[in-house]
Design a protein around this motif. Structure first.
Motif, PDB file in Angstrom:
ATOM      1  N   CYS A   1      40.631  38.862  45.982  1.00 30.66           N
ATOM      2  CA  CYS A   1      40.830  38.215  44.693  1.00 30.66           C
ATOM      3  C   CYS A   1      42.317  37.820  44.583  1.00 30.66           C
ATOM      4  O   CYS A   1      43.199  38.656  44.808  1.00 30.66           O
ATOM      5  CB  CYS A   1      40.463  39.215  43.599  1.00 30.66           C
TER       6      CYS A   1
ATOM      7  N   ARG B   1      44.174  37.181  42.073  1.00 26.17           N
ATOM      8  CA  ARG B   1      44.944  37.916  41.061  1.00 26.17           C
ATOM      9  C   ARG B   1      45.357  39.288  41.606  1.00 26.17           C
ATOM     10  O   ARG B   1      46.458  39.758  41.350  1.00 26.17           O
ATOM     11  CB  ARG B   1      44.151  38.071  39.754  1.00 26.17           C
ATOM     12  N   LYS B   2      44.469  39.920  42.346  1.00 23.73           N
ATOM     13  CA  LYS B   2      44.793  41.231  42.909  1.00 23.73           C
ATOM     14  C   LYS B   2      45.996  41.122  43.856  1.00 23.73           C
ATOM     15  O   LYS B   2      46.913  41.948  43.804  1.00 23.73           O
ATOM     16  CB  LYS B   2      43.566  41.770  43.668  1.00 23.73           C
TER      17      LYS B   2
ATOM     18  N   TYR C   1      49.103  40.713  41.823  1.00 25.41           N
ATOM     19  CA  TYR C   1      49.573  41.998  41.270  1.00 25.41           C
ATOM     20  C   TYR C   1      50.324  42.817  42.321  1.00 25.41           C
ATOM     21  O   TYR C   1      51.263  43.531  42.004  1.00 25.41           O
ATOM     22  CB  TYR C   1      48.386  42.824  40.770  1.00 25.41           C
TER      23      TYR C   1
ATOM     24  N   PRO D   1      41.236  35.722  37.068  1.00 30.11           N
ATOM     25  CA  PRO D   1      40.647  36.938  37.670  1.00 30.11           C
ATOM     26  C   PRO D   1      39.395  36.563  38.469  1.00 30.11           C
ATOM     27  O   PRO D   1      38.271  36.769  38.011  1.00 30.11           O
ATOM     28  CB  PRO D   1      40.320  37.789  36.447  1.00 30.11           C
ATOM     29  N   GLU D   2      39.605  36.041  39.644  1.00 29.04           N
ATOM     30  CA  GLU D   2      38.505  35.491  40.463  1.00 29.04           C
ATOM     31  C   GLU D   2      37.323  36.438  40.593  1.00 29.04           C
ATOM     32  O   GLU D   2      36.172  36.043  40.433  1.00 29.04           O
ATOM     33  CB  GLU D   2      39.009  35.228  41.885  1.00 29.04           C
ATOM     34  N   ALA D   3      37.621  37.695  40.931  1.00 26.49           N
ATOM     35  CA  ALA D   3      36.539  38.640  41.217  1.00 26.49           C
ATOM     36  C   ALA D   3      35.713  38.959  39.964  1.00 26.49           C
ATOM     37  O   ALA D   3      34.523  39.216  40.044  1.00 26.49           O
ATOM     38  CB  ALA D   3      37.096  39.915  41.822  1.00 26.49           C
ATOM     39  N   LYS D   4      36.362  38.950  38.796  1.00 31.08           N
ATOM     40  CA  LYS D   4      35.636  39.194  37.542  1.00 31.08           C
ATOM     41  C   LYS D   4      34.723  38.019  37.227  1.00 31.08           C
ATOM     42  O   LYS D   4      33.633  38.182  36.715  1.00 31.08           O
ATOM     43  CB  LYS D   4      36.631  39.324  36.388  1.00 31.08           C
TER      44      LYS D   4
ATOM     45  N   MET E   1      34.535  43.708  44.076  1.00 29.32           N
ATOM     46  CA  MET E   1      35.947  43.901  44.457  1.00 29.32           C
ATOM     47  C   MET E   1      36.718  44.660  43.369  1.00 29.32           C
ATOM     48  O   MET E   1      37.652  45.407  43.667  1.00 29.32           O
ATOM     49  CB  MET E   1      36.634  42.539  44.669  1.00 29.32           C
ATOM     50  N   CYS E   2      36.310  44.450  42.113  1.00 31.15           N
ATOM     51  CA  CYS E   2      37.024  45.089  41.001  1.00 31.15           C
ATOM     52  C   CYS E   2      36.912  46.621  41.080  1.00 31.15           C
ATOM     53  O   CYS E   2      37.807  47.329  40.623  1.00 31.15           O
ATOM     54  CB  CYS E   2      36.478  44.591  39.666  1.00 31.15           C
TER      55      CYS E   2
ATOM     56  N   CYS F   1      39.814  47.916  43.057  1.00 30.81           N
ATOM     57  CA  CYS F   1      41.099  47.281  42.749  1.00 30.81           C
ATOM     58  C   CYS F   1      42.045  48.272  42.061  1.00 30.81           C
ATOM     59  O   CYS F   1      41.684  48.891  41.063  1.00 30.81           O
ATOM     60  CB  CYS F   1      40.858  46.071  41.850  1.00 30.81           C
TER      61      CYS F   1
ATOM     62  N   LYS G   1      42.940  47.321  38.189  1.00 31.05           N
ATOM     63  CA  LYS G   1      41.818  47.038  37.282  1.00 31.05           C
ATOM     64  C   LYS G   1      42.254  47.212  35.817  1.00 31.05           C
ATOM     65  O   LYS G   1      41.932  46.369  34.977  1.00 31.05           O
ATOM     66  CB  LYS G   1      40.637  47.953  37.623  1.00 31.05           C
TER      67      LYS G   1
ATOM     68  N   CYS H   1      44.414  44.391  34.707  1.00 32.31           N
ATOM     69  CA  CYS H   1      43.629  43.160  34.646  1.00 32.31           C
ATOM     70  C   CYS H   1      42.741  43.159  33.400  1.00 32.31           C
ATOM     71  O   CYS H   1      42.654  42.155  32.688  1.00 32.31           O
ATOM     72  CB  CYS H   1      42.797  43.042  35.922  1.00 32.31           C
TER      73      CYS H   1
END
Ligand code: SF4
Length: 224
Positions: A32, A34-35, A38, A191-194, A202-203, A206, A209, A212
């Motif tokens: 992801c 965003r991950k 971060y 937040p691609e994975a969300k 994936m979240c 993470c 989390k 996010c």
């Protein structure tokens, strides 16, 4: 009394070096966005349980390399294992050693094999693994690739064949460009994975989390 868990943790612990904007790891492309973002903005130590999971994967990757180079398997030849990858773009570099990547020769042809250890064998390859493989083929110029899954408890395998796709590779590099731009501008990516059902899992793994979730609740720390 001796504590073997502690010995393993001591052995696996790594120094967390600060990340430098503009230098990205090839293996990050399937995560992801965003991950990854971060990991630059709010660096954290890698959890010891996660380090153990990575290490058990590494042991299986090593096993596959040994299987390929075994003299009992003369039809395949191991050319390289734990391969270094480097892609230099105008504004950033994607480079690093990829532990789970091997190059072999079958019928006089070079093939890249991305080895993934798994709890159970899938009917379809995971999209993020295909993405990584396409990037590796782009970086090495190798036209054929395989995503190979190996089941942890019984060493059964399943594999999927791919050929290099320039358009896909360019799309993947465009993701790194988005990462680079958002990092430079201090602008948090989506937040691609969300947002994508297939990536929701994936979240659960993470480290960011909580941050996010807060960001999405409007407790904005970072500009969107
Ligand atoms: S919690 Fe999910 S969406 Fe948010 S950064 Fe982590 S992986 Fe991405």
């Amino acid at each position: 009394m001796i504590d073997f868990n502690k010995l393993i943790d001591n052995h696996l612990i790594k120094e967390n070096k600060p990340r430098e904007i503009g230098k990205y790891w090839p293996s990050e492309v399937g995560s992801c966005l965003r991950k990854v973002w971060y990991s630059y903005k709010i660096p954290k130590e890698t959890d010891s349980n996660l380090l153990r999971i990575f290490e058990s994967g590494n042991l299986l990757h090593e096993f596959i390399a040994n299987v390929i180079k075994s003299e009992k398997n003369p039809d395949v030849e191991l050319l390289k294992a734990e391969m270094p990858i480097k892609i230099e773009e105008k504004e950033f570099t994607v480079s690093g050693r990829v532990d789970n990547l091997v190059m072999l020769k079958i019928n006089n042809e070079e093939v890249l094999v991305e080895v993934k250890s798994t709890k159970f064998l899938r009917n379809e390859p995971q999209e993020s693994h295909v993405t990584q493989l396409q990037l590796y083929m782009h970086a090495t110029g190798v036209q054929k690739g395989i995503v190979l899954y190996i089941q942890k408890d019984n060493l059964q395998t399943r594999w999927f064949n791919f050929t290099y796709d320039k358009k896909k590779a360019e799309k993947i590099l465009a993701r790194f460009k988005v990462l680079h731009e958002t990092l430079k501008k201090d602008k948090i990516p989506e937040p691609e994975a969300k947002k994508c059902k297939e990536l929701n899992w994936m979240c659960n793994y993470c480290h960011w989390k909580d941050e996010c979730d807060e960001q999405e609740k409007g407790l904005n720390r970072f500009m969107k």
